[in-house]
Scaffold this active site. Structure first.
Site, PDB file in Angstrom:
ATOM      1  CE  LYS A  84      -3.909   2.127   0.231  1.00  0.00           C
ATOM      2  NZ  LYS A  84      -3.433   2.834  -1.003  1.00  0.00           N
TER       3      LYS A  84
ATOM      4  CD  GLN B  99       3.293   4.725   2.135  1.00  0.00           C
ATOM      5  OE1 GLN B  99       3.900   5.577   1.498  1.00  0.00           O
ATOM      6  NE2 GLN B  99       2.155   4.989   2.756  1.00  0.00           N
TER       7      GLN B  99
ATOM      8  CE  LYS C  11       3.932   7.433   5.256  1.00  0.00           C
ATOM      9  NZ  LYS C  11       3.614   8.511   4.299  1.00  0.00           N
TER      10      LYS C  11
ATOM     11  CE  LYS D 117       4.827   7.331  -2.055  1.00  0.00           C
ATOM     12  NZ  LYS D 117       4.203   7.801  -0.794  1.00  0.00           N
TER      13      LYS D 117
ATOM     14  CG  ASP E 267       3.385  10.817  -2.772  1.00  0.00           C
ATOM     15  OD1 ASP E 267       3.247  10.497  -1.597  1.00  0.00           O
ATOM     16  OD2 ASP E 267       4.369  11.489  -3.154  1.00  0.00           O
TER      17      ASP E 267
ATOM     18  CB  THR F 144      -2.446  13.422   4.415  1.00  0.00           C
ATOM     19  OG1 THR F 144      -2.867  12.356   3.571  1.00  0.00           O
ATOM     20  CG2 THR F 144      -0.979  13.262   4.750  1.00  0.00           C
TER      21      THR F 144
ATOM     22  CG  ASN G 142      -4.533  16.290  -0.265  1.00  0.00           C
ATOM     23  OD1 ASN G 142      -4.050  15.527   0.581  1.00  0.00           O
ATOM     24  ND2 ASN G 142      -5.831  16.436  -0.407  1.00  0.00           N
TER      25      ASN G 142
END
Ligand code: GLU
Length: 445
Positions: free
Chosen positions: A89, A110, A113, A125, A165, A208, A239
């Site tokens: 993911k 990632q 995280k 990623k 992203d 986020t 974002n």
């Protein structure tokens, strides 16, 4: 030589041309020394050697035709880094700076995280060196269709679930999803960050940025402080930056500066986020347009100047290594006492050390920006259930997840950190232990 030093030496030798990947592996492995001393079985199982090697990297050609009828060729990638605790993911980044090393750094971050979210998601990623800036909607669509025409064979709702992203937002996810559905004939939750009319989750867009502020607020609350009345600098204007700024403002902060890659705006009266949203989300224009709507504000060329703006709290939400040692020194000199990272790895190792040395509150990105991927995992859950939860429900779950991250990060910091507020070690150790445990249980794979 210690186990960590041995592995770091070999990582340096094998990945000499990937400075960002070396940066993240150095940071993470250094903070695992205490854990590895207590768990000699990890060395025997060559756990670190396996952890630093992606399970798989796919690299592919992305041919497309621009509006002038000229052929264009870009490079596409997917790094499937670690699937010990769930399907790969992580987002897709479209930016000219994208290369394998950048995606390996992002994929490695990632893993940890995603582990911190407490949800069953592994680390991955992907992306391309394609630059969406200045391209027409049709060009972006043709690029996305070509990109997915190769990527679709490597992903799936139970195998690898990409998202957005930098350079990949709602528009791009829509085009990518349409092409995946067309090729496979399947309506599945294979991407997250989808539009609300076709399987997206409420609150994913905000997640986020909101998550960054929820975690910062949790820390402040434990210290008897709050966002009320604080002067906040938010770098970036994408974002993450927009929704971090919006949430900080709603908690009583004054956001005095924001930026894009060209320059920064300073608005002593507090940035009007609706103006930034109109410039960035609707018109896809540059931040200097802000002063047309707010003539009392200032625009300065060069984004680095944003670090000289005196403030209490910084939320760096632009990109990796945007804060170098000089920027960190200037922030500290001007009284900044908290840094909570919204972008992935926005501080260089030297900047991070300067913050920690100065004893300010420093919250690393893999904890602070985990809210985005956490709500992506909630989007996957809703897709599997064929249900859609309300905004309030998702937002409440996000707040709980950020509180849980605070708990696991601070208890690991208390046990393994240099100080009880060493959140860098805390986040790395807490995240690592879950992944390590799963890897040990699954044998040599
Ligand atoms: N790109 C985001 C991140 O860095 C989100 C990833 C996702 O939602 O899968 O965590």
């Amino acid at each position: 030589m210690s186990y960590v030093d041995q592995v770091l030496a070999s990582v340096k030798e094998k990945n000499a041309h990937e400075p960002e990947f070396l940066q993240t592996t150095t940071e993470v492995l250094n903070s695992l020394r205490g854990v590895l001393e207590r768990h000699p079985e990890y060395q025997k199982a060559k756990l670190l050697e396996r952890l630093v090697e992606p399970e798989r990297i796919v690299s592919f050609r992305v041919p497309w035709v621009d509006d002038k009828g000229e052929y264009q060729i870009n490079r596409g990638y997917r790094v499937q880094f670690n699937s010990a605790i769930g399907p790969y993911k992580g987002g897709l980044r479209f930016h000219p700076s994208v290369n394998q090393g950048i995606l390996k750094f992002l994929g490695f971050e990632q893993i940890f995280k995603n582990s911190l979210t407490g949800l069953p998601i592994g680390g991955g990623k992907g992306g391309s060196d394609f630059d969406p800036k200045g391209k027409s909607d049709d060009e972006v669509m043709r690029f996305c269709q070509s990109f997915m025409t190769e990527l679709y064979r490597h992903i799936g709702p139970d195998c690898d679930v990409p998202a957005g992203d930098i350079g990949v937002g709602g528009r791009e996810i829509g085009y990518l999803y349409g092409q995946y559905k067309r090729i496979t004939g399947e309506y599945s939750g294979v991407l997250t960050g989808k539009g609300l009319t076709y399987g997206g989750s409420l609150a994913r867009t905000q997640a986020t940025g909101y998550g960054v502020v929820y975690l910062a607020n949790e820390i402040l609350t434990h210290k008897g402080k709050s966002f009320q009345g604080q002067k906040v600098v938010v770098s970036g204007s994408g974002n993450v930056a927009i929704y971090a700024a919006e949430k900080a403002i709603s908690l009583g902060a004054t956001v005095i500066a924001m930026c894009d890659s060209n320059g920064y705006i300073y608005d002593k009266d507090g940035v009007d986020i609706s103006v930034i949203q109109d410039i960035k989300e609707v018109r896809r224009a540059r931040i200097k347009e802000y002063i047309k709507a707010r003539p009392s504000a200032e625009y300065h060329e060069g984004f680095q100047g944003i670090w000289s703006v005196p403030c209490d709290i910084v939320l760096p939400c632009a990109t990796q290594n945007e804060i170098d040692l000089d920027a960190a020194k200037s922030l500290l000199k001007n009284g900044c006492w908290m840094v909570c990272e919204g972008a992935n790895m926005p501080s260089t190792l030297e900047a991070m050390d300067a913050f920690i040395e100065a004893g300010i509150l420093f919250v690393p990105s893999k904890a602070a920006n985990a809210g985005g991927v956490a709500v992506s995992a909630l989007e996957m859950s809703q897709n599997s259930l064929r249900l859609s939860w309300s905004f309030e429900d998702v937002d409440q779950r996000l707040q709980n997840i950020m509180k849980d991250i605070y708990k696991s990060m601070s208890s690991a910091a208390a046990e393994y950190g240099k100080t009880p507020e060493d959140y860098v070690s805390g986040a790395n150790v807490a995240a690592f232990l879950k992944v390590a445990n799963a890897m040990m249980a699954q044998g040599l794979v």
